[in-house]
Design a protein around this motif. Structure first.
Motif, mmCIF file in Angstrom:
data_model
loop_
_atom_site.group_PDB
_atom_site.id
_atom_site.type_symbol
_atom_site.label_atom_id
_atom_site.label_comp_id
_atom_site.label_asym_id
_atom_site.label_seq_id
_atom_site.Cartn_x
_atom_site.Cartn_y
_atom_site.Cartn_z
ATOM 1 N N PRO A 2 0.769 -1.140 -0.059
ATOM 2 C CA PRO A 2 -0.148 -0.163 -0.157
ATOM 3 C C PRO A 2 0.821 1.343 0.013
ATOM 4 O O PRO A 2 2.259 1.269 0.092
ATOM 5 N N ALA A 3 0.190 2.226 -0.019
ATOM 6 C CA ALA A 3 0.885 3.591 -0.304
ATOM 7 C C ALA A 3 1.847 4.074 0.906
ATOM 8 O O ALA A 3 2.622 4.779 0.875
ATOM 9 N N SER A 4 1.387 3.310 2.174
ATOM 10 C CA SER A 4 1.966 3.600 3.412
ATOM 11 C C SER A 4 3.560 2.987 3.506
ATOM 12 O O SER A 4 4.176 3.594 4.191
ATOM 13 N N GLY A 5 3.691 2.166 2.426
ATOM 14 C CA GLY A 5 4.999 1.508 2.485
ATOM 15 C C GLY A 5 4.903 0.209 3.342
ATOM 16 O O GLY A 5 5.977 -0.459 3.502
ATOM 17 N N LEU A 6 3.991 0.132 4.240
ATOM 18 C CA LEU A 6 3.600 -0.903 5.213
ATOM 19 C C LEU A 6 3.508 -2.316 4.342
ATOM 20 O O LEU A 6 2.667 -2.210 3.308
ATOM 21 N N SER A 7 3.858 -3.459 4.622
ATOM 22 C CA SER A 7 3.248 -4.793 3.787
ATOM 23 C C SER A 7 2.148 -5.217 4.431
ATOM 24 O O SER A 7 1.917 -5.153 5.555
ATOM 25 N N GLU A 8 1.099 -5.560 3.660
ATOM 26 C CA GLU A 8 0.021 -6.428 3.983
ATOM 27 C C GLU A 8 0.460 -7.635 4.417
ATOM 28 O O GLU A 8 1.169 -8.013 3.786
ATOM 29 N N ILE A 9 -0.219 -8.320 5.207
ATOM 30 C CA ILE A 9 -0.118 -9.469 5.656
ATOM 31 C C ILE A 9 -1.277 -10.524 4.970
ATOM 32 O O ILE A 9 -2.287 -10.548 5.667
ATOM 33 N N GLY A 13 -7.305 -17.655 1.413
ATOM 34 C CA GLY A 13 -8.057 -18.742 2.453
ATOM 35 C C GLY A 13 -7.545 -18.466 3.877
ATOM 36 O O GLY A 13 -7.716 -19.492 4.520
ATOM 37 N N LEU A 14 -7.378 -17.060 4.366
ATOM 38 C CA LEU A 14 -6.999 -16.923 5.791
ATOM 39 C C LEU A 14 -8.275 -17.116 6.545
ATOM 40 O O LEU A 14 -9.443 -16.925 5.943
ATOM 41 N N CYS A 15 -8.006 -17.402 7.868
ATOM 42 C CA CYS A 15 -9.259 -17.643 8.568
ATOM 43 C C CYS A 15 -9.900 -16.186 9.090
ATOM 44 O O CYS A 15 -11.091 -15.872 9.069
ATOM 45 N N VAL A 16 -8.932 -15.345 9.397
ATOM 46 C CA VAL A 16 -9.184 -14.080 9.741
ATOM 47 C C VAL A 16 -8.348 -12.963 9.198
ATOM 48 O O VAL A 16 -7.203 -13.405 9.363
ATOM 49 N N VAL A 17 -8.729 -11.899 8.773
ATOM 50 C CA VAL A 17 -8.005 -10.928 8.116
ATOM 51 C C VAL A 17 -8.424 -9.754 9.288
ATOM 52 O O VAL A 17 -9.616 -9.340 9.064
ATOM 53 N N PHE A 18 -7.438 -9.064 9.992
ATOM 54 C CA PHE A 18 -7.789 -7.915 10.682
ATOM 55 C C PHE A 18 -7.410 -6.882 9.898
ATOM 56 O O PHE A 18 -6.313 -6.447 9.266
ATOM 57 N N CYS A 19 -8.456 -5.837 9.933
ATOM 58 C CA CYS A 19 -8.526 -4.767 9.097
ATOM 59 C C CYS A 19 -8.321 -3.413 10.018
ATOM 60 O O CYS A 19 -9.324 -2.955 10.585
ATOM 61 N N GLY A 20 -7.103 -2.898 10.104
ATOM 62 C CA GLY A 20 -7.015 -1.493 10.850
ATOM 63 C C GLY A 20 -7.620 -0.404 10.155
ATOM 64 O O GLY A 20 -7.691 -0.550 9.027
ATOM 65 N N ARG A 61 4.896 -11.222 9.876
ATOM 66 C CA ARG A 61 4.622 -12.353 9.025
ATOM 67 C C ARG A 61 4.125 -13.590 9.644
ATOM 68 O O ARG A 61 3.757 -14.626 8.928
ATOM 69 N N GLU A 62 4.636 -13.977 10.696
ATOM 70 C CA GLU A 62 4.217 -15.137 11.174
ATOM 71 C C GLU A 62 2.957 -15.423 11.740
ATOM 72 O O GLU A 62 2.455 -16.469 11.815
ATOM 73 N N ILE A 63 2.213 -14.385 11.451
ATOM 74 C CA ILE A 63 0.716 -14.468 11.854
ATOM 75 C C ILE A 63 0.093 -15.459 10.983
ATOM 76 O O ILE A 63 -1.018 -15.953 10.970
ATOM 77 N N LEU A 64 0.797 -15.428 9.780
ATOM 78 C CA LEU A 64 0.156 -16.173 8.489
ATOM 79 C C LEU A 64 0.322 -17.723 8.947
ATOM 80 O O LEU A 64 -0.862 -18.524 8.508
ATOM 81 N N LYS A 65 1.121 -18.157 9.571
ATOM 82 C CA LYS A 65 1.082 -19.556 10.418
ATOM 83 C C LYS A 65 -0.255 -19.920 10.923
ATOM 84 O O LYS A 65 -0.393 -21.278 11.049
ATOM 85 N N TYR A 66 -0.752 -18.921 11.630
ATOM 86 C CA TYR A 66 -2.027 -19.183 12.259
ATOM 87 C C TYR A 66 -3.146 -18.814 11.438
ATOM 88 O O TYR A 66 -4.258 -18.741 12.315
ATOM 89 N N GLY A 67 -3.233 -18.840 10.285
ATOM 90 C CA GLY A 67 -4.432 -18.380 9.477
ATOM 91 C C GLY A 67 -4.794 -17.071 9.658
ATOM 92 O O GLY A 67 -5.954 -16.732 9.328
ATOM 93 N N LEU A 68 -3.991 -15.985 10.136
ATOM 94 C CA LEU A 68 -4.222 -14.732 10.240
ATOM 95 C C LEU A 68 -3.683 -13.661 9.251
ATOM 96 O O LEU A 68 -2.553 -13.880 8.757
ATOM 97 N N GLY A 69 -4.112 -12.569 8.912
ATOM 98 C CA GLY A 69 -3.727 -11.722 7.825
ATOM 99 C C GLY A 69 -3.916 -10.352 8.519
ATOM 100 O O GLY A 69 -4.860 -9.971 9.467
ATOM 101 N N LEU A 70 -3.483 -9.337 7.819
ATOM 102 C CA LEU A 70 -3.528 -7.828 8.312
ATOM 103 C C LEU A 70 -3.851 -7.049 6.878
ATOM 104 O O LEU A 70 -3.058 -6.998 6.048
ATOM 105 N N THR A 71 -4.594 -5.984 6.974
ATOM 106 C CA THR A 71 -4.627 -4.951 6.008
ATOM 107 C C THR A 71 -5.204 -3.765 6.721
ATOM 108 O O THR A 71 -5.365 -3.818 7.969
#
Length: 168
Positions: A2-9, A13-20, A61-71
């Motif tokens: 994204p434009a912020s320069g932060l990586s989205e995780i 098929g993730l279980c949950v994506v947390f959306c800040g 990035r380790e949250i991917l191991k637990y079926g989680l993501g971030l955006t």
């Protein structure tokens, strides 16, 4: 990225994506999501049972191991999410919908009411599971873990996140 320069995780098929709501200036500067020491995201994830140990922002990035993501709903970093306006969320909604549709998580958890209220065109949004879906994902609204959110102490934050964890 994204434009912020932060990586989205994100991954398919993730279980949950947390959306800040959007990245903090400190997170954009540090290059890691929820990196400010006052932010309780990583601590709440662990206490609610999403991760077996407390992760540091640098280990995001380790949250991917637990079926989680971030955006983020809005990619523009600010000092405080209060700097965002209704139209910021509405104009960012198509990109978020496309991203969630592409990756297909089972659940999308908005961290705070503002983004979901704007995107869903609702004046009032309650905490917890919502009755509708967003791009095929079940929608949850959880309290924002920012240290600026003084309405929720650590115990109350954890309780809300644990509710989502209990149905997975």
């Amino acid at each position: 990225m994204p434009a912020s320069g932060l990586s989205e995780i994100l991954a398919p098929g993730l279980c949950v994506v947390f959306c800040g709501l959007n990245p903090a200036l400190s997170a954009a500067r540090d290059g890691h999501n929820f990196s400010n020491r006052s932010n309780r995201f990583w601590q709440v994830l662990h206490l609610a049972g999403f991760t077996p140990r407390l992760l540091r922002a640098e280990e995001e990035r380790e949250i991917l191991k637990y079926g989680l993501g971030l955006t983020s709903a809005v990619s523009r970093p600010t000092k405080s999410a209060s700097e965002l306006k209704h139209h910021d969320y509405v104009s960012a909604a198509p990109a978020l919908e496309s991203k969630i549709g592409e990756f297909g998580p089972a659940n999308l958890a908005f961290l705070g009411k503002a983004a979901y209220a704007a995107i869903s065109l609702r004046a009032q949004v309650e905490w917890g599971r919502q009755s509708d879906e967003f791009a095929g994902a079940s929608v949850w609204v959880l309290p924002n873990p920012s240290g600026l959110n003084r309405a929720f102490n650590l115990a109350r934050l954890t309780e809300h996140y644990r509710e989502l964890r209990s149905v997975l």
